[in-house]
Design an enzyme around this catalytic site. Structure first.
Site, PDB file in Angstrom:
ATOM      1  CE  LYS A  11      -1.238 -43.554  -6.006  1.00  0.00           C
ATOM      2  NZ  LYS A  11      -0.702 -44.193  -4.782  1.00  0.00           N
TER       3      LYS A  11
ATOM      4  CG  HIS B 247       1.251 -52.330  -2.848  1.00  0.00           C
ATOM      5  ND1 HIS B 247       0.477 -51.284  -2.420  1.00  0.00           N
ATOM      6  CD2 HIS B 247       1.461 -52.124  -4.168  1.00  0.00           C
ATOM      7  CE1 HIS B 247       0.246 -50.476  -3.418  1.00  0.00           C
ATOM      8  NE2 HIS B 247       0.827 -50.959  -4.497  1.00  0.00           N
TER       9      HIS B 247
ATOM     10  CD  GLU C  11      29.243 -62.086   5.781  1.00  0.00           C
ATOM     11  OE1 GLU C  11      29.403 -62.976   6.635  1.00  0.00           O
ATOM     12  OE2 GLU C  11      29.622 -62.193   4.596  1.00  0.00           O
TER      13      GLU C  11
ATOM     14  NE  ARG D 273       5.687 -49.828  -1.971  1.00  0.00           N
ATOM     15  CZ  ARG D 273       6.105 -48.717  -1.384  1.00  0.00           C
ATOM     16  NH1 ARG D 273       5.479 -47.583  -1.600  1.00  0.00           N
ATOM     17  NH2 ARG D 273       7.147 -48.740  -0.581  1.00  0.00           N
TER      18      ARG D 273
ATOM     19  CG  ASP E 287      32.074 -59.258   7.455  1.00  0.00           C
ATOM     20  OD1 ASP E 287      31.110 -59.223   8.251  1.00  0.00           O
ATOM     21  OD2 ASP E 287      32.379 -60.280   6.804  1.00  0.00           O
TER      22      ASP E 287
HETATM   23  C1  R5P Z   1      -0.395 -47.341  -3.936  1.00  0.00           C
HETATM   24  O1  R5P Z   1      -1.063 -47.934  -4.756  1.00  0.00           O
HETATM   25  C2  R5P Z   1      -0.507 -47.588  -2.475  1.00  0.00           C
HETATM   26  O2  R5P Z   1      -1.818 -47.938  -2.103  1.00  0.00           O
HETATM   27  C3  R5P Z   1      -0.063 -46.401  -1.682  1.00  0.00           C
HETATM   28  O3  R5P Z   1      -0.933 -45.337  -1.966  1.00  0.00           O
HETATM   29  C4  R5P Z   1       1.326 -45.982  -1.987  1.00  0.00           C
HETATM   30  O4  R5P Z   1       2.173 -47.077  -2.087  1.00  0.00           O
HETATM   31  C5  R5P Z   1       1.816 -45.031  -0.930  1.00  0.00           C
HETATM   32  O5  R5P Z   1       3.092 -44.601  -1.278  1.00  0.00           O
HETATM   33  P1  R5P Z   1       3.590 -43.143  -0.933  1.00  0.00           P
HETATM   34  O6  R5P Z   1       3.346 -42.928   0.529  1.00  0.00           O
HETATM   35  O7  R5P Z   1       5.046 -43.198  -1.277  1.00  0.00           O
HETATM   36  O8  R5P Z   1       2.841 -42.194  -1.796  1.00  0.00           O
END
Ligand code: R5P
Length: 282
Positions: free
Chosen positions: A183, A122, A35, A89, A33
């Site tokens: 960014k 992260h 699991e 994240r 199933d």
């Molecule tokens: C963002 O703050 C992280 O440091 C990375 O830049 C990000 O998570 C990378 O994600 P992706 O490869 O999807 O752009």
């Protein structure tokens, strides 16, 4: 004993070698199933170090099962090493009604362990979500070793949040400048826009350093800008080479010469192990 999750077998073996501990051989089965059933048939001893990267929902379940399995088999002291922590994240609810996924996962993991060790999550604040004592390890320095000889290098963070990691790699390399791009990511479309810094890059070797390359959007945007501005060579270095979907292709098309990652996630570019750094914490 070191007890590997299925997604961290290479790292767990390296950690066993580094610490002189024996390596358990769990089995990872699946019922019809769907699991999962992760077991430790030959586990012996009082102390278990479960090493599992949680890069999928299955991996989270497997980790919880391994924690429970070693307790059932007699472990009285369980350390849980999460080399790559998924859901880190989502460390807050970004919109009304969303979960704080990192907290939910951390609480679940805390129920089965005496201690947690995380590698470059992260957001470092996710450590606070664990109810068990939690240590955050910065392993970014190991990324310097597999880099080739560099000419007048610039270690560049693709966003300000990755500046510390870029500095750590530069310090481990022993020479070079650091800088960062600004960014902006559209949370609905995932599209990334990069605002270049004024750092001169023409004819220099540039290493773009980040904690994770996931979709590759951030890194490939940064690489494209650097190639347009005449960088001699552009390399990408990250602690967690998630490289989901077509990330490798995006990076190659952008003009990256080489991607270097660690073994927190086992990928073709995992050129260096975080085991020596983890061993110091065990
Ligand atoms: C963002 O703050 C992280 O440091 C990375 O830049 C990000 O998570 C990378 O994600 P992706 O490869 O999807 O752009």
């Amino acid at each position: 004993m070191i007890v590997p999750g299925s997604s961290a077998q290479t790292l767990a073996a390296a950690l066993a070698a580094e610490t002189g501990r024996s390596l358990a051989t769990p089995t990872y089965e699946r019922f019809p199933d769907g699991e999962g059933l992760a077991s430790v048939p030959e586990f012996a001893g009082d102390a278990a170090v479960v090493v599992a990267s949680t890069d999928s929902d299955e991996a989270w379940v497997e980790l919880l099962q391994l924690q429970d399995a070693v307790r059932e088999a007699g472990a009285t002291d369980v350390t849980t090493v999460v080399p790559y922590m998924g859901y880190a994240r989502q460390d807050q609810a970004f919109k009304h009604g969303q979960p704080v996924s990192a907290r939910a996962m951390a609480r679940a993991v805390s129920t089965g362990t005496d201690r947690v060790v995380l590698v470059n999550p992260h957001e470092p604040n996710v450590a606070d979500y664990y109810d068990a004592p939690t240590t955050v390890v910065d392993a970014a320095g190991v990324l310097a070793a597999p880099l080739p000889d560099l000419d007048d290098p610039l270690f560049l963070a693709p966003d300000e949040g990755a500046t510390d990691i870029a500095e750590t790699v530069r310090d481990a390399h022993g020479a070079g400048e650091t800088d960062f791009f600004e960014k902006h990511r559209d949370r609905d479309t995932g599209e990334v826009e990069i605002s270049p810094s004024d750092a001169p890059v023409a004819d220099r070797d540039v290493v773009v350093v980040d904690d994770i390359v996931a979709t590759g959007s951030t890194m490939s945007e940064a690489v494209e800008v650097l190639v347009e501005r005449g960088a001699a060579r552009v390399l990408a270095a990250c602690v967690h080479p998630m490289l989901a979907s077509n990330a490798v292709t995006k990076l190659r098309r952008a003009g990256v010469e080489r991607v270097v990652g660690t073994d927190t996630l086992e990928r073709a570019c995992s050129a260096v192990s975080v085991a020596p750094v983890l061993a110091e914490e065990l």
